[in-house]
Structures are given as structure tokens and as C-alpha cells.
Write a protein that holds these residues in place. Structure first.
Motif, PDB file in Angstrom:
ATOM      1  N   THR A  36      -6.225 -15.137  -1.105  1.00  0.00           N
ATOM      2  CA  THR A  36      -5.841 -14.486   0.150  1.00  0.00           C
ATOM      3  C   THR A  36      -6.921 -13.496   0.572  1.00  0.00           C
ATOM      4  O   THR A  36      -7.288 -13.427   1.752  1.00  0.00           O
ATOM      5  N   ARG A  37      -7.463 -12.759  -0.365  1.00  0.00           N
ATOM      6  CA  ARG A  37      -8.556 -11.835  -0.052  1.00  0.00           C
ATOM      7  C   ARG A  37      -9.799 -12.609   0.405  1.00  0.00           C
ATOM      8  O   ARG A  37     -10.462 -12.220   1.357  1.00  0.00           O
ATOM      9  N   ARG A  38     -10.097 -13.724  -0.259  1.00  0.00           N
ATOM     10  CA  ARG A  38     -11.240 -14.559   0.155  1.00  0.00           C
ATOM     11  C   ARG A  38     -11.049 -15.062   1.586  1.00  0.00           C
ATOM     12  O   ARG A  38     -11.985 -15.080   2.371  1.00  0.00           O
ATOM     13  N   LEU A  39      -9.818 -15.463   1.903  1.00  0.00           N
ATOM     14  CA  LEU A  39      -9.527 -15.951   3.252  1.00  0.00           C
ATOM     15  C   LEU A  39      -9.765 -14.863   4.293  1.00  0.00           C
ATOM     16  O   LEU A  39     -10.433 -15.096   5.307  1.00  0.00           O
ATOM     17  N   ALA A  40      -9.257 -13.681   4.043  1.00  0.00           N
ATOM     18  CA  ALA A  40      -9.457 -12.565   4.979  1.00  0.00           C
ATOM     19  C   ALA A  40     -10.936 -12.219   5.092  1.00  0.00           C
ATOM     20  O   ALA A  40     -11.456 -12.025   6.204  1.00  0.00           O
ATOM     21  N   ASP A  41     -11.625 -12.155   3.969  1.00  0.00           N
ATOM     22  CA  ASP A  41     -13.052 -11.805   3.995  1.00  0.00           C
ATOM     23  C   ASP A  41     -13.882 -12.877   4.691  1.00  0.00           C
ATOM     24  O   ASP A  41     -14.766 -12.556   5.497  1.00  0.00           O
ATOM     25  N   ARG A  42     -13.616 -14.146   4.398  1.00  0.00           N
ATOM     26  CA  ARG A  42     -14.386 -15.222   5.042  1.00  0.00           C
ATOM     27  C   ARG A  42     -14.136 -15.235   6.540  1.00  0.00           C
ATOM     28  O   ARG A  42     -15.056 -15.463   7.327  1.00  0.00           O
ATOM     29  N   PHE A  43     -12.895 -14.960   6.957  1.00  0.00           N
ATOM     30  CA  PHE A  43     -12.582 -14.885   8.382  1.00  0.00           C
ATOM     31  C   PHE A  43     -13.508 -13.872   9.058  1.00  0.00           C
ATOM     32  O   PHE A  43     -14.156 -14.173  10.062  1.00  0.00           O
ATOM     33  N   ASP A  65     -14.546  -2.844   7.253  1.00  0.00           N
ATOM     34  CA  ASP A  65     -13.851  -2.645   5.971  1.00  0.00           C
ATOM     35  C   ASP A  65     -12.347  -2.419   6.129  1.00  0.00           C
ATOM     36  O   ASP A  65     -11.542  -3.039   5.440  1.00  0.00           O
ATOM     37  N   THR A  66     -11.958  -1.526   7.027  1.00  0.00           N
ATOM     38  CA  THR A  66     -10.544  -1.195   7.197  1.00  0.00           C
ATOM     39  C   THR A  66      -9.766  -2.380   7.740  1.00  0.00           C
ATOM     40  O   THR A  66      -8.685  -2.709   7.240  1.00  0.00           O
ATOM     41  N   ILE A  67     -10.315  -3.048   8.759  1.00  0.00           N
ATOM     42  CA  ILE A  67      -9.610  -4.180   9.361  1.00  0.00           C
ATOM     43  C   ILE A  67      -9.524  -5.353   8.388  1.00  0.00           C
ATOM     44  O   ILE A  67      -8.532  -6.066   8.350  1.00  0.00           O
ATOM     45  N   ARG A  68     -10.548  -5.545   7.561  1.00  0.00           N
ATOM     46  CA  ARG A  68     -10.495  -6.595   6.527  1.00  0.00           C
ATOM     47  C   ARG A  68      -9.326  -6.330   5.577  1.00  0.00           C
ATOM     48  O   ARG A  68      -8.581  -7.250   5.224  1.00  0.00           O
ATOM     49  N   GLN A  69      -9.196  -5.094   5.151  1.00  0.00           N
ATOM     50  CA  GLN A  69      -8.129  -4.742   4.216  1.00  0.00           C
ATOM     51  C   GLN A  69      -6.763  -4.937   4.854  1.00  0.00           C
ATOM     52  O   GLN A  69      -5.860  -5.504   4.247  1.00  0.00           O
ATOM     53  N   LYS A  70      -6.613  -4.485   6.101  1.00  0.00           N
ATOM     54  CA  LYS A  70      -5.328  -4.648   6.788  1.00  0.00           C
ATOM     55  C   LYS A  70      -4.994  -6.123   6.979  1.00  0.00           C
ATOM     56  O   LYS A  70      -3.840  -6.528   6.847  1.00  0.00           O
ATOM     57  N   PHE A  71      -6.003  -6.923   7.294  1.00  0.00           N
ATOM     58  CA  PHE A  71      -5.772  -8.354   7.496  1.00  0.00           C
ATOM     59  C   PHE A  71      -5.363  -9.016   6.177  1.00  0.00           C
ATOM     60  O   PHE A  71      -4.444  -9.832   6.142  1.00  0.00           O
ATOM     61  N   PHE A  72      -6.023  -8.656   5.095  1.00  0.00           N
ATOM     62  CA  PHE A  72      -5.631  -9.153   3.775  1.00  0.00           C
ATOM     63  C   PHE A  72      -4.178  -8.782   3.488  1.00  0.00           C
ATOM     64  O   PHE A  72      -3.381  -9.616   3.034  1.00  0.00           O
ATOM     65  N   GLU A  73      -3.811  -7.541   3.749  1.00  0.00           N
ATOM     66  CA  GLU A  73      -2.447  -7.081   3.494  1.00  0.00           C
ATOM     67  C   GLU A  73      -1.446  -7.841   4.351  1.00  0.00           C
ATOM     68  O   GLU A  73      -0.374  -8.228   3.876  1.00  0.00           O
ATOM     69  N   PHE A  74      -1.786  -8.067   5.622  1.00  0.00           N
ATOM     70  CA  PHE A  74      -0.912  -8.846   6.495  1.00  0.00           C
ATOM     71  C   PHE A  74      -0.759 -10.274   5.965  1.00  0.00           C
ATOM     72  O   PHE A  74       0.347 -10.795   5.837  1.00  0.00           O
ATOM     73  N   LEU A  75      -1.896 -10.927   5.683  1.00  0.00           N
ATOM     74  CA  LEU A  75      -1.852 -12.311   5.204  1.00  0.00           C
ATOM     75  C   LEU A  75      -1.052 -12.436   3.919  1.00  0.00           C
ATOM     76  O   LEU A  75      -0.342 -13.432   3.721  1.00  0.00           O
ATOM     77  N   SER A  76      -1.149 -11.459   3.044  1.00  0.00           N
ATOM     78  CA  SER A  76      -0.406 -11.491   1.792  1.00  0.00           C
ATOM     79  C   SER A  76       1.084 -11.703   2.066  1.00  0.00           C
ATOM     80  O   SER A  76       1.699 -12.616   1.514  1.00  0.00           O
ATOM     81  N   GLY A  77       1.652 -10.892   2.906  1.00  0.00           N
ATOM     82  CA  GLY A  77       3.075 -11.022   3.234  1.00  0.00           C
ATOM     83  C   GLY A  77       3.375 -12.251   4.068  1.00  0.00           C
ATOM     84  O   GLY A  77       4.378 -12.939   3.845  1.00  0.00           O
ATOM     85  N   TRP A  78       2.510 -12.560   5.016  1.00  0.00           N
ATOM     86  CA  TRP A  78       2.724 -13.711   5.902  1.00  0.00           C
ATOM     87  C   TRP A  78       2.749 -15.015   5.112  1.00  0.00           C
ATOM     88  O   TRP A  78       3.503 -15.930   5.423  1.00  0.00           O
ATOM     89  N   LEU A  79       1.937 -15.083   4.075  1.00  0.00           N
ATOM     90  CA  LEU A  79       1.871 -16.288   3.242  1.00  0.00           C
ATOM     91  C   LEU A  79       2.976 -16.350   2.185  1.00  0.00           C
ATOM     92  O   LEU A  79       3.078 -17.326   1.461  1.00  0.00           O
ATOM     93  N   GLY A  80       3.786 -15.315   2.086  1.00  0.00           N
ATOM     94  CA  GLY A  80       4.880 -15.320   1.120  1.00  0.00           C
ATOM     95  C   GLY A  80       4.606 -14.532  -0.140  1.00  0.00           C
ATOM     96  O   GLY A  80       5.376 -14.578  -1.092  1.00  0.00           O
ATOM     97  N   GLY A  81       3.503 -13.794  -0.145  1.00  0.00           N
ATOM     98  CA  GLY A  81       3.184 -12.939  -1.283  1.00  0.00           C
ATOM     99  C   GLY A  81       3.725 -11.537  -1.061  1.00  0.00           C
ATOM    100  O   GLY A  81       4.614 -11.321  -0.229  1.00  0.00           O
ATOM    101  N   PRO A  82       3.192 -10.565  -1.779  1.00  0.00           N
ATOM    102  CA  PRO A  82       3.648  -9.178  -1.615  1.00  0.00           C
ATOM    103  C   PRO A  82       3.483  -8.706  -0.175  1.00  0.00           C
ATOM    104  O   PRO A  82       2.481  -8.980   0.478  1.00  0.00           O
ATOM    105  N   SER A  83       4.472  -7.978   0.310  1.00  0.00           N
ATOM    106  CA  SER A  83       4.489  -7.468   1.688  1.00  0.00           C
ATOM    107  C   SER A  83       3.689  -6.167   1.789  1.00  0.00           C
ATOM    108  O   SER A  83       4.223  -5.109   2.125  1.00  0.00           O
ATOM    109  N   LEU A  84       2.409  -6.243   1.499  1.00  0.00           N
ATOM    110  CA  LEU A  84       1.555  -5.055   1.427  1.00  0.00           C
ATOM    111  C   LEU A  84       1.448  -4.331   2.760  1.00  0.00           C
ATOM    112  O   LEU A  84       1.489  -3.105   2.809  1.00  0.00           O
TER     113      LEU A  84
END
Length: 146
Positions: A36-43, A65-84
């Protein structure tokens, strides 16, 4: 979204990986936190370098940096992982959060260009990748406000 995943992914496909179920989420199928982090970073890597996404990149605050982290956190929950994201910021309210920006069809298409490239690099399973792209395309279309 669960209905979409059920309809698309719970079909038998020869030589495919396990399909999402209530116990197995897309987050787990793509490889959990690391993928999920790779996906956000590659995006964001693609967005910051691809001429096809120049206008999209121009509206993002730098450094990324900040937007990458927020996007990773969003994707985590959106994909069914932790709702960061929700744990830190509350409900995403994506449309409301994007209202200050002029999001038209061109911006949506640039966003999807970057996302589809990132998905192609990170998500190995073709059916899962297609399903995620379809769901994200619907989400991106919902952000159009001009």
C-alpha cells in the motif's frame, strides 16, 4: 464497494491468487502495508515526473511528503486495512476536501493515468488490478466539481 469486489473478484479464475472475502481484503491481497505504501509512493513518483500529469502535479503542495503519507493512510483504510486516515483526521469526506481545487475531466484523467501506472507496477494479480482501477475511477469521477 464490497459488492463490486464480490461481483468482480469472487469468481473462479484459473491460476489466480485468492479472491477477496470478508476475511481477505484487497489490502491483504496486494501485500498489506508495504504494498500500500509502494502504491501511494509510486502514484506520486509518476505524478511528479510524467508530462501527462503536469497540471495535476502543479496543484499539489510541495514537498509531497505530507500528501504521500495522507494518501497512504487513506488507501490503507480504503483497501480494507487499518483505518489510519480516519483515526487521525476523521471521515475522509473526499469530495468536500477536493472542493477548493478545480477538478475537471482532465484532472480526473491525469489522476487515473498516474494511478493506473502505479497499480500496474504494484498489483500483480490482473483481476484485482482491474477491479481496483474500476473502483478508483468511479471515486475519481466523483471528485469532478467543474
Amino acid at each position: 464497494m464490497k459488492k463490486l469486489f464480490d461481483a468482480i473478484f469472487n469468481k473462479s479464475q484459473p491460476n489466480s491468487k485468492p479472491h477477496p472475502t470478508p476475511a481477505t481484503t484487497p489490502y491483504e491481497l496486494i501485500g498489506g502495508e508495504a504494498a500500500t505504501r509502494r502504491l501511494a509512493d509510486r502514484f506520486y513518483d509518476i505524478m511528479s515526473t510524467a508530462p501527462e500529469a503536469a497540471e495535476l502535479y502543479a496543484i499539489h503542495p510541495l514537498p509531497l511528503d505530507t500528501i504521500r503519507q495522507k494518501f497512504f493512510e487513506f488507501l490503507s483504510g480504503w483497501l480494507g486495512g487499518p483505518s489510519l486516515f480516519e483515526e487521525k483526521y476523521g471521515h475522509p469526506r473526499l469530495r468536500m476536501r477536493h472542493m477548493p481545487f478545480a477538478v475537471d475531466q482532465q484532472m480526473r484523467d491525469q489522476w487515473m493515468f498516474c494511478m493506473d501506472k502505479a497499480l500496474a507496477e504494484v498489483v500483480e494479480d490482473k483481476l484485482l488490478r482491474q477491479g481496483l482501477s474500476h473502483s478508483l475511477a468511479q471515486l475519481a469521477s466523483h471528485m469532478i466539481n467543474r
